[in-house]
Enzyme design. Sequence first.
Site, short mmCIF file in Angstrom:
data_model
loop_
_atom_site.label_atom_id
_atom_site.label_comp_id
_atom_site.label_asym_id
_atom_site.label_seq_id
_atom_site.Cartn_x
_atom_site.Cartn_y
_atom_site.Cartn_z
N GLY A 370 -31.58 -24.21 -54.19
CA GLY A 370 -30.23 -23.68 -54.14
C GLY A 370 -29.60 -23.91 -52.79
O GLY A 370 -30.23 -24.43 -51.88
N PRO A 371 -28.32 -23.52 -52.65
CA PRO A 371 -27.60 -23.76 -51.40
C PRO A 371 -28.19 -22.95 -50.24
O PRO A 371 -28.97 -22.02 -50.47
CB PRO A 371 -26.17 -23.31 -51.72
CG PRO A 371 -26.20 -22.68 -53.04
CD PRO A 371 -27.51 -22.88 -53.68
N PRO A 372 -27.83 -23.28 -49.00
CA PRO A 372 -28.38 -22.59 -47.84
C PRO A 372 -27.99 -21.13 -47.81
O PRO A 372 -26.91 -20.75 -48.27
CB PRO A 372 -27.75 -23.31 -46.65
CG PRO A 372 -27.19 -24.57 -47.17
CD PRO A 372 -26.90 -24.36 -48.61
N GLY A 373 -28.86 -20.33 -47.28
CA GLY A 373 -28.54 -18.94 -47.01
C GLY A 373 -28.48 -18.04 -48.23
O GLY A 373 -27.93 -16.96 -48.17
N VAL A 374 -29.07 -18.46 -49.35
CA VAL A 374 -29.04 -17.58 -50.52
C VAL A 374 -30.33 -16.79 -50.66
O VAL A 374 -30.54 -16.08 -51.63
CB VAL A 374 -28.79 -18.36 -51.83
CG1 VAL A 374 -27.38 -18.89 -51.86
CG2 VAL A 374 -29.80 -19.46 -51.99
N GLY A 375 -31.23 -16.96 -49.68
CA GLY A 375 -32.42 -16.11 -49.67
C GLY A 375 -33.67 -16.76 -50.21
O GLY A 375 -34.59 -16.06 -50.61
N LYS A 376 -33.74 -18.08 -50.19
CA LYS A 376 -34.94 -18.74 -50.72
C LYS A 376 -36.15 -18.43 -49.83
O LYS A 376 -37.19 -18.01 -50.31
CB LYS A 376 -34.72 -20.25 -50.80
CG LYS A 376 -33.57 -20.62 -51.70
CD LYS A 376 -33.39 -22.11 -51.79
CE LYS A 376 -33.04 -22.77 -50.48
NZ LYS A 376 -31.75 -22.34 -49.93
N THR A 377 -35.95 -18.64 -48.53
CA THR A 377 -37.05 -18.39 -47.61
C THR A 377 -37.46 -16.92 -47.65
O THR A 377 -38.64 -16.59 -47.70
CB THR A 377 -36.64 -18.79 -46.19
OG1 THR A 377 -36.18 -20.13 -46.21
CG2 THR A 377 -37.80 -18.66 -45.24
N SER A 694 -17.53 -36.22 -60.93
CA SER A 694 -16.74 -35.10 -61.44
C SER A 694 -15.33 -35.03 -60.88
O SER A 694 -14.57 -34.14 -61.21
CB SER A 694 -17.47 -33.79 -61.19
OG SER A 694 -17.45 -33.52 -59.81
N LYS A 737 -18.98 -24.21 -58.60
CA LYS A 737 -17.61 -24.69 -58.43
C LYS A 737 -16.60 -23.56 -58.62
O LYS A 737 -15.63 -23.43 -57.89
CB LYS A 737 -17.33 -25.81 -59.44
CG LYS A 737 -18.00 -27.12 -59.04
CD LYS A 737 -17.80 -28.16 -60.10
CE LYS A 737 -18.35 -29.51 -59.63
NZ LYS A 737 -18.32 -30.51 -60.70
N1 LIG Z 1 -29.93 -11.39 -52.38
C1 LIG Z 1 -30.17 -11.07 -51.12
N2 LIG Z 1 -30.41 -9.80 -50.78
C2 LIG Z 1 -30.65 -9.47 -49.51
N3 LIG Z 1 -30.64 -10.33 -48.49
C3 LIG Z 1 -30.39 -11.62 -48.75
C4 LIG Z 1 -30.15 -12.06 -50.08
N4 LIG Z 1 -29.93 -13.37 -50.05
C5 LIG Z 1 -30.06 -13.77 -48.78
N5 LIG Z 1 -30.33 -12.73 -47.98
C6 LIG Z 1 -30.53 -12.78 -46.55
O1 LIG Z 1 -29.83 -13.90 -46.04
C7 LIG Z 1 -30.52 -14.49 -44.97
C8 LIG Z 1 -30.68 -15.96 -45.19
O2 LIG Z 1 -31.59 -16.20 -46.22
P1 LIG Z 1 -32.68 -17.34 -46.19
O3 LIG Z 1 -33.01 -17.71 -44.80
O4 LIG Z 1 -33.78 -16.91 -47.08
O5 LIG Z 1 -31.88 -18.51 -46.86
P2 LIG Z 1 -32.40 -19.86 -47.49
O6 LIG Z 1 -32.01 -19.84 -48.91
O7 LIG Z 1 -33.80 -20.04 -47.18
O8 LIG Z 1 -31.52 -20.94 -46.76
P3 LIG Z 1 -31.88 -22.45 -46.32
O9 LIG Z 1 -31.73 -23.28 -47.52
O10 LIG Z 1 -30.83 -22.77 -45.30
O11 LIG Z 1 -33.24 -22.40 -45.76
C9 LIG Z 1 -31.84 -13.76 -44.86
O12 LIG Z 1 -31.76 -12.84 -43.81
C10 LIG Z 1 -31.96 -13.04 -46.18
O13 LIG Z 1 -32.67 -11.84 -46.05
MG LIG Z 2 -34.78 -21.37 -45.83
#
Ligand SMILES: Nc1ncnc2c1ncn2[C@@H]1O[C@H](COP(=O)(O)OP(=O)(O)OP(=O)(O)O)[C@@H](O)[C@H]1O
Ligand SMILES: [Mg+2]
Length: 828
Positions: A370-377, A694, A737
């Site tokens: 998924g996109p960056p910063g959505v909480g994968k890590t 698209s 989108k």
């Molecule tokens: N659904 C959620 N609930 C609570 N906190 C969230 C949620 N989604 C993201 N966060 C918080 O957002 C921050 C960024 O998430 P994370 O580093 O996991 O992103 P990522 O998906 O790994 O991004 P990347 O692809 O850039 O590595 C973290 O501090 C995480 O705890």
């Molecule tokens: Mg990450």
Amino acid sequence: MFFKNAGNDDHALPPGPDSKRKQMPLLPLRDVIMFPHMVQPLFVGREKSINALEEAMNTDKGILLVAQRSAKTNDPSPDDNYAVGTVGAIIQLLRLPDGTVKVLVEGKRRARILRYLPKNEFFLVEVEEIDEKSEVTVEVEALVRSINATFETYVKLNKKIPPDMLVHVSGIEDPSRLADTIVAHLTHLKLEDKQEILEIEDPAKRLEKLYSLMQGEIEILQVEKKIRARVKKQMEKTQKEYYLNEQMRAIQKELGEKDEFRNEIGELEEKLKTKNMPDEARDKVEREIKKFKMMSPMSAEATVVRNYIDWMLALPWNEVTEEGYEIADCERILGEDHYGLDKVKDRIVEYLAVQKLVGKLKGPILCLAGPPGVGKTSLGKSIARATGRKFVRISLGGVRDEAEVRGHRRTYIGALPGKIIQGMRRAGSNNPVFLLDEVDKLSSDFRGDPSSALMEVLDPEQNYMFQDHYLDSDYDLSKVMFVCTANQLQNIPAPLQDRMEIIRVEGYTEVDKLQIAVGWLVPKLKKENGLDEVDVTVTDNAILHVIRHYTRESGVRSLERELAGIFRKIARRVAKEGKEIKVRVSNKNVPTFLGVRKFEFNECETTDQIGVVNGLTWTGFGGEIQTVEVAVVPGKGKLSITGNLGEVLQESAQAAMSYIRSRSADLGLEDDFYQKFDIHVHLPEGAQPKEGPSAGITLAVAIASALTKRPVHCSLAMTGEITLRGRVLPIGGLKEKMLAAHRAGLRHVLIPKANEKDIAEVPDKIVKDMTIVLAEHMDEVLKAALVGGEELLARVPMPPRSEPKPEPATDDDHEEHVPGDMPTHVTN
Ligand SMILES: Nc1ncnc2c1ncn2[C@@H]1O[C@H](COP(=O)(O)OP(=O)(O)OP(=O)(O)O)[C@@H](O)[C@H]1O
Ligand SMILES: [Mg+2]
């Protein structure tokens, strides 16, 4: 053994043709072959043999000296003796006090046994003496010379033959005699070989045979010599090393280093004893410690060996963390750590449930995409917490060398294990959750393909014996729970993707982001900045303001960063003014924390324009608004396309153009319009490479608008692929989108009819906020997009459209508009 001088006359037996057949006693010999011209002392003990000697002495007929086939036979029968021997004359006989006899005999000539005569006291035989005709031909002469030379080499190699033998041998001219003399001296020859030579009557043939035997002997002697030299050298080397080591130890002792070094070795040995590790690895470490002991502690090699031992002892070979988790707890923990993401959490919990039931990790590897910063890590971390495992993370972004995954061989200076083993050491147990971050950013080049190494890591059939080049012994990764993350799936090599179970983590809506900020980010940041006991309020409107004007993203990473900025500033104030102060962050004072706005909420054009259309695109970073601009100028029909477009987009533009030409009449264009104008299509933000089909309908609308001079509704965003006939084909990433359109404040979207089913995936809130126009054909698209398009394409019925709503107010003087059904929330 003596030889008579070459010149001496033989002690002759009466010759003559009739005297060739003779009767004489026989003396069986053990372990010796008697040759003519040879003088040999013999010790005789067997009664039969002594009788034979006595008979010979008494009759003066000579005695036949024949070798026994086996020296061990005590009482030989005729069959135990060879058939050819040498007639000898007794030179001297001495009776010893113990009853045995010492006798000196001289070999005279060869003789063959014809038969054994009946006699019990001793062997009596009838023999035929063999005539030796020595003809000295050229060939024989050549042989004699070679033999002489070879014998010289032999004497040099064999220290047992006195060197004056050479002088004696070189004086012998008779080839037969030469052969017999030399063969008697080849100490290493086997008895059978000697007997064979004895039996060869022709002197030339005998010389030949002798020559080949001598060559063989010389080869053996040479090898022996080499081995001796080598052994000697080795002995010298070890002695030298030992001596130097001892000296070094003495020096070290003087310097006081020794004790420390010995302690260190002691510690290592102790550690090894208590360490739980596989035998193969243990053997390796033992061997290295042994090597280490021999080394000077200051040397470079010692450091290398020491490092290796450290690595081997530090790795968790068999250490596991207990993981008796309950599925209910997993659900709870995942829920605690993250807002929303219900589908993702469900998938993870299902996965964990299966693992728990099956009891092992043979299933596919989870991959969160998924996109960056959505909480994968952070989901990865959460899985570790939920299952009670340790957590390690390595980033594969930019890894292009296989050795980064698998390590370098120890022969390289500064070699280290690869990232996997390094991760395991950090984990400290061999069943952690191991997050492989950014698998889509792997690259490969001439240094090898890291993805193939990764394949081995992820394959449960292979990874119980993972080979790291540095460790050089199998490491068991089968208990590790691997989780991968990626932004763009298409960048993961197919065979790798094949081993993964992909779970998509999608972007957040404004509401989601607000919830995450309120429930997770703000409390976390408060704690991190030491503001737990301080009265800090961040209003929802303030957060919304940050979301809208300071971030533009699918995830919440920038939001977290911006909020962190706010809290840092607050922390600074608190540090200065004390914990008693009250801070309230509202949308009005956000700029005092974060400076001027970075983005306008609705950045799109606010008036309907000709040739400008809002497209929707989707990349690994989530959905985005992509504006398309078209300018038409008088010219010769050139279509130029700029803005860093990929091939597919270029082709979409061509297709759009062809479609418009085919509809020129309906659009009110002249038939040959395209010959009179140059059309320039541009996609702004030229630095970003753009790709994907698209944007087809967006391009077509922009071109049509520019040609017909009809403006396009500015509050409409669209996406869809176009065919030459104007059909609208479905696209991917609808949810992302739609989120992007919503984020940009566009409230109308036009999407392919075929994507209608995907609307179910879009959050209700978004669907409620927006008008969605479904189109199957380009005619419908134009009608919806162009202001006044209804008249242009009158033949097609008009789909219902709603008017653009006024955009939410974002003026600082008013409170920020909280989207629809959001509970108003204040954090304290
Ligand atoms: N659904 C959620 N609930 C609570 N906190 C969230 C949620 N989604 C993201 N966060 C918080 O957002 C921050 C960024 O998430 P994370 O580093 O996991 O992103 P990522 O998906 O790994 O991004 P990347 O692809 O850039 O590595 C973290 O501090 C995480 O705890
Ligand atoms: Mg990450």
